[in-house]
Design a protein around this motif. Structure first.
Motif, PDB file in Angstrom:
ATOM      1  N   CYS A 147      20.720   7.029 -24.926  1.00  0.00           N
ATOM      2  CA  CYS A 147      21.426   7.933 -25.826  1.00  0.00           C
ATOM      3  C   CYS A 147      20.506   9.085 -26.215  1.00  0.00           C
ATOM      4  CB  CYS A 147      21.906   7.184 -27.075  1.00  0.00           C
ATOM      5  SG  CYS A 147      20.572   6.317 -27.965  1.00  0.00           S
ATOM      6  N   CYS A 148      21.051  10.016 -26.992  1.00  0.00           N
ATOM      7  CA  CYS A 148      20.270  11.195 -27.374  1.00  0.00           C
ATOM      8  C   CYS A 148      20.645  11.612 -28.790  1.00  0.00           C
ATOM      9  CB  CYS A 148      20.548  12.334 -26.400  1.00  0.00           C
ATOM     10  SG  CYS A 148      19.535  13.810 -26.679  1.00  0.00           S
ATOM     11  N   GLY A 149      19.672  11.608 -29.689  1.00  0.00           N
ATOM     12  CA  GLY A 149      19.932  11.967 -31.072  1.00  0.00           C
ATOM     13  C   GLY A 149      20.756  10.914 -31.791  1.00  0.00           C
ATOM     14  N   VAL A 150      21.205  11.244 -32.980  1.00  0.00           N
ATOM     15  CA  VAL A 150      22.047  10.323 -33.751  1.00  0.00           C
ATOM     16  C   VAL A 150      23.505  10.494 -33.355  1.00  0.00           C
ATOM     17  CG1 VAL A 150      22.797   9.641 -36.061  1.00  0.00           C
ATOM     18  CG2 VAL A 150      20.422  10.313 -35.673  1.00  0.00           C
ATOM     19  N   SER A 151      24.009  11.724 -33.460  1.00  0.00           N
ATOM     20  CA  SER A 151      25.390  12.013 -33.058  1.00  0.00           C
ATOM     21  C   SER A 151      25.467  12.587 -31.646  1.00  0.00           C
ATOM     22  CB  SER A 151      26.026  13.005 -34.035  1.00  0.00           C
ATOM     23  OG  SER A 151      26.032  12.481 -35.349  1.00  0.00           O
ATOM     24  N   GLY A 152      24.354  13.127 -31.157  1.00  0.00           N
ATOM     25  CA  GLY A 152      24.310  13.724 -29.836  1.00  0.00           C
ATOM     26  C   GLY A 152      23.139  14.691 -29.727  1.00  0.00           C
ATOM     27  N   PRO A 153      22.977  15.351 -28.580  1.00  0.00           N
ATOM     28  CA  PRO A 153      21.857  16.288 -28.375  1.00  0.00           C
ATOM     29  C   PRO A 153      21.813  17.424 -29.396  1.00  0.00           C
ATOM     30  CG  PRO A 153      22.932  15.784 -26.295  1.00  0.00           C
ATOM     31  CD  PRO A 153      23.795  15.203 -27.367  1.00  0.00           C
ATOM     32  N   GLU A 154      22.951  17.755 -29.993  1.00  0.00           N
ATOM     33  CA  GLU A 154      22.981  18.855 -30.963  1.00  0.00           C
ATOM     34  C   GLU A 154      22.169  18.554 -32.218  1.00  0.00           C
ATOM     35  OE1 GLU A 154      26.575  16.198 -31.570  1.00  0.00           O
ATOM     36  OE2 GLU A 154      25.581  17.181 -29.872  1.00  0.00           O
ATOM     37  N   ASP A 155      21.793  17.294 -32.429  1.00  0.00           N
ATOM     38  CA  ASP A 155      20.981  16.936 -33.604  1.00  0.00           C
ATOM     39  C   ASP A 155      19.603  17.583 -33.563  1.00  0.00           C
ATOM     40  OD1 ASP A 155      22.884  15.391 -34.858  1.00  0.00           O
ATOM     41  OD2 ASP A 155      22.267  13.540 -33.866  1.00  0.00           O
ATOM     42  N   PHE A 156      19.167  17.994 -32.387  1.00  0.00           N
ATOM     43  CA  PHE A 156      17.814  18.557 -32.276  1.00  0.00           C
ATOM     44  C   PHE A 156      17.774  20.063 -32.538  1.00  0.00           C
ATOM     45  CE2 PHE A 156      17.652  14.682 -29.694  1.00  0.00           C
ATOM     46  CZ  PHE A 156      16.601  14.040 -30.329  1.00  0.00           C
ATOM     47  N   SER A 157      18.919  20.674 -32.687  1.00  0.00           N
ATOM     48  CA  SER A 157      18.922  22.094 -33.047  1.00  0.00           C
ATOM     49  C   SER A 157      18.493  22.239 -34.506  1.00  0.00           C
ATOM     50  CB  SER A 157      20.325  22.697 -32.836  1.00  0.00           C
ATOM     51  OG  SER A 157      21.264  22.058 -33.682  1.00  0.00           O
ATOM     52  N   GLU A 158      17.710  23.272 -34.785  1.00  0.00           N
ATOM     53  CA  GLU A 158      17.198  23.535 -36.132  1.00  0.00           C
ATOM     54  C   GLU A 158      16.463  22.300 -36.692  1.00  0.00           C
ATOM     55  OE1 GLU A 158      20.375  24.826 -38.598  1.00  0.00           O
ATOM     56  OE2 GLU A 158      20.838  26.582 -37.362  1.00  0.00           O
ATOM     57  N   SER A 159      15.625  21.735 -35.863  1.00  0.00           N
ATOM     58  CA  SER A 159      14.872  20.542 -36.263  1.00  0.00           C
ATOM     59  C   SER A 159      13.371  20.786 -36.130  1.00  0.00           C
ATOM     60  CB  SER A 159      15.265  19.353 -35.387  1.00  0.00           C
ATOM     61  OG  SER A 159      14.879  19.580 -34.036  1.00  0.00           O
ATOM     62  N   LEU A 160      12.580  19.849 -36.675  1.00  0.00           N
ATOM     63  CA  LEU A 160      11.129  19.921 -36.526  1.00  0.00           C
ATOM     64  C   LEU A 160      10.738  19.890 -35.056  1.00  0.00           C
ATOM     65  CD1 LEU A 160       8.236  19.821 -37.707  1.00  0.00           C
ATOM     66  CD2 LEU A 160       8.468  17.313 -37.805  1.00  0.00           C
ATOM     67  N   PHE A 161      11.454  19.121 -34.259  1.00  0.00           N
ATOM     68  CA  PHE A 161      11.174  19.044 -32.822  1.00  0.00           C
ATOM     69  C   PHE A 161      11.265  20.413 -32.162  1.00  0.00           C
ATOM     70  CE2 PHE A 161      13.359  18.905 -28.676  1.00  0.00           C
ATOM     71  CZ  PHE A 161      12.305  18.437 -27.902  1.00  0.00           C
ATOM     72  N   ARG A 162      12.294  21.201 -32.498  1.00  0.00           N
ATOM     73  CA  ARG A 162      12.457  22.520 -31.896  1.00  0.00           C
ATOM     74  C   ARG A 162      11.369  23.483 -32.358  1.00  0.00           C
ATOM     75  NH1 ARG A 162      17.124  24.271 -29.828  1.00  0.00           N
ATOM     76  NH2 ARG A 162      15.761  25.979 -29.137  1.00  0.00           N
ATOM     77  N   LEU A 163      10.883  23.292 -33.584  1.00  0.00           N
ATOM     78  CA  LEU A 163       9.774  24.124 -34.063  1.00  0.00           C
ATOM     79  C   LEU A 163       8.487  23.823 -33.304  1.00  0.00           C
ATOM     80  CD1 LEU A 163      10.341  24.036 -37.938  1.00  0.00           C
ATOM     81  CD2 LEU A 163      10.743  25.960 -36.381  1.00  0.00           C
ATOM     82  N   LEU A 164       8.277  22.523 -32.998  1.00  0.00           N
ATOM     83  CA  LEU A 164       7.067  22.118 -32.277  1.00  0.00           C
ATOM     84  C   LEU A 164       7.177  22.396 -30.781  1.00  0.00           C
ATOM     85  CD1 LEU A 164       6.394  18.687 -34.066  1.00  0.00           C
ATOM     86  CD2 LEU A 164       5.219  20.861 -34.450  1.00  0.00           C
ATOM     87  N   SER A 165       8.406  22.323 -30.241  1.00  0.00           N
ATOM     88  CA  SER A 165       8.622  22.550 -28.799  1.00  0.00           C
ATOM     89  C   SER A 165       9.781  23.512 -28.610  1.00  0.00           C
ATOM     90  CB  SER A 165       8.913  21.219 -28.089  1.00  0.00           C
ATOM     91  OG  SER A 165       7.911  20.263 -28.357  1.00  0.00           O
ATOM     92  N   PRO A 166       9.572  24.794 -28.881  1.00  0.00           N
ATOM     93  CA  PRO A 166      10.670  25.776 -28.813  1.00  0.00           C
ATOM     94  C   PRO A 166      11.265  25.954 -27.416  1.00  0.00           C
ATOM     95  CG  PRO A 166       8.540  26.869 -29.094  1.00  0.00           C
ATOM     96  CD  PRO A 166       8.290  25.417 -29.298  1.00  0.00           C
ATOM     97  N   ALA A 167      10.514  25.585 -26.377  1.00  0.00           N
ATOM     98  CA  ALA A 167      11.024  25.746 -25.014  1.00  0.00           C
ATOM     99  C   ALA A 167      11.946  24.599 -24.598  1.00  0.00           C
ATOM    100  CB  ALA A 167       9.854  25.850 -24.031  1.00  0.00           C
ATOM    101  N   GLN A 168      12.030  23.562 -25.394  1.00  0.00           N
ATOM    102  CA  GLN A 168      12.841  22.395 -25.044  1.00  0.00           C
ATOM    103  C   GLN A 168      14.059  22.284 -25.962  1.00  0.00           C
ATOM    104  OE1 GLN A 168      10.442  18.855 -25.028  1.00  0.00           O
ATOM    105  NE2 GLN A 168       9.045  19.600 -23.458  1.00  0.00           N
ATOM    106  N   GLN A 169      15.194  21.979 -25.351  1.00  0.00           N
ATOM    107  CA  GLN A 169      16.416  21.761 -26.118  1.00  0.00           C
ATOM    108  C   GLN A 169      16.512  20.317 -26.604  1.00  0.00           C
ATOM    109  OE1 GLN A 169      18.735  24.224 -26.835  1.00  0.00           O
ATOM    110  NE2 GLN A 169      17.265  25.634 -25.887  1.00  0.00           N
ATOM    111  N   VAL A 170      16.052  19.394 -25.780  1.00  0.00           N
ATOM    112  CA  VAL A 170      16.065  17.968 -26.116  1.00  0.00           C
ATOM    113  C   VAL A 170      14.734  17.355 -25.660  1.00  0.00           C
ATOM    114  CG1 VAL A 170      18.577  17.721 -25.971  1.00  0.00           C
ATOM    115  CG2 VAL A 170      17.168  17.353 -23.927  1.00  0.00           C
ATOM    116  N   PRO A 171      14.330  16.236 -26.235  1.00  0.00           N
ATOM    117  CA  PRO A 171      13.089  15.576 -25.798  1.00  0.00           C
ATOM    118  C   PRO A 171      13.290  14.829 -24.481  1.00  0.00           C
ATOM    119  CG  PRO A 171      14.123  14.308 -27.535  1.00  0.00           C
ATOM    120  CD  PRO A 171      14.917  15.584 -27.418  1.00  0.00           C
ATOM    121  N   GLU A 172      12.189  14.449 -23.859  1.00  0.00           N
ATOM    122  CA  GLU A 172      12.248  13.727 -22.582  1.00  0.00           C
ATOM    123  C   GLU A 172      12.939  12.372 -22.720  1.00  0.00           C
ATOM    124  OE1 GLU A 172       8.632  13.378 -20.424  1.00  0.00           O
ATOM    125  OE2 GLU A 172       8.011  15.448 -20.802  1.00  0.00           O
ATOM    126  N   ALA A 173      12.895  11.788 -23.914  1.00  0.00           N
ATOM    127  CA  ALA A 173      13.532  10.487 -24.119  1.00  0.00           C
ATOM    128  C   ALA A 173      15.039  10.548 -23.924  1.00  0.00           C
ATOM    129  CB  ALA A 173      13.205   9.958 -25.523  1.00  0.00           C
TER     130      ALA A 173
END
Length: 240
Positions: A147-173
């Motif tokens: 799976c990806c995120g809590v509700s889906g991949p959109e959970d990673f938008s405007e998140s700490l993850f995107r601030l740390l990895s701006p070139a990635q939309q979702v993590p490798e997991a």
């Protein structure tokens, strides 16, 4: 008559705790075998975080049941008040701990909502940082439940993850695990190579099939513990 009743209670408690002792021994044996198995089963378990955690849960439960059964058997057959009292106090502690866990789960049920987990994921998830417990736990969940995120991949938008990895939309997991999957395309946002289902729904569906079994098992365990405490107290009071 009183002596016959006491003798009957003693042997009932011995038989009752003997089965608990056997169950604990079996669980301990399974846990130890998985950890030291030379055929590579340990590596298979270690690759799955839930199975790896489950092995230690089995060891803990086995050790607890082993100790309870041993104390109950010895205390009953030897009519030892000290062992019976220790057995009673230990099983009472376990019983109260289970009740406390149930009460806490009820009181903090609002923290188990989809919105709460989504907010926490946005605030604390860091991506590929294995030293952060929160991040590594979520990586294990997404890898295990596909799976990806809590509700889906959109959970990673405007998140700490995107601030740390701006070139990635979702993590490798979030990426599918296959030889033809392009990790680069996956993390850049391609829906073809990633899991698009949220982990909240995936976990609810996974555990839904076990919830009634778990509830019935919990009732059986609590009933057994109550009978064990009654047996121990009656035998304790009957011993001169």
């Amino acid at each position: 008559m009183e002596g016959d009743c006491l003798s009957c209670m003693k042997y009932l408690m011995f038989i009752f705790n003997f089965f608990i002792f056997l169950g604990g021994s079996f669980l301990l044996g399974v846990g130890v075998w998985v950890l030291v198995d030379p055929m590579g089963f340990r590596e298979i378990v270690a690759a799955n975080p839930l199975l790896f955690t489950g092995v230690y849960v089995i060891l803990a439960m086995g050790g607890m049941l082993f100790l309870l059964g041993f104390l109950g058997c010895c205390g009953a057959i030897r009519e030892n008040k000290c062992l019976l009292l220790f057995f009673f106090m230990l099983i009472l502690f376990i019983f109260l701990a289970e009740l406390a866990a149930a009460v806490l789960a009820f009181l903090f049920r609002e923290h188990l909502t989809r919105e709460y987990f989504s907010l926490e994921l946005k605030r604390h998830y860091q991506g590929h940082n294995n030293t952060d417990v929160f991040t590594s736990t979520w990586n294990a969940i997404m890898t295990t439940f596909d799976c990806c995120g809590v509700s889906g991949p959109e959970d990673f938008s405007e998140s700490l993850f995107r601030l740390l990895s701006p070139a990635q939309q979702v993590p490798e997991a979030c990426c599918q695990r296959s030889s033809y999957v392009s990790v680069e395309q996956c993390v850049s946002g391609s829906v073809t190579f990633r899991h698009n289902k949220g982990c909240y729904s995936a976990m609810v569906e996974y555990f839904e099939m076990y919830i009634y079994t778990a509830g019935a098992l919990a009732i059986v365990v609590l009933t057994i513990e109550l009978f064990a405490m009654v047996f121990a107290m009656c035998l304790f009071r009957g011993i001169q």
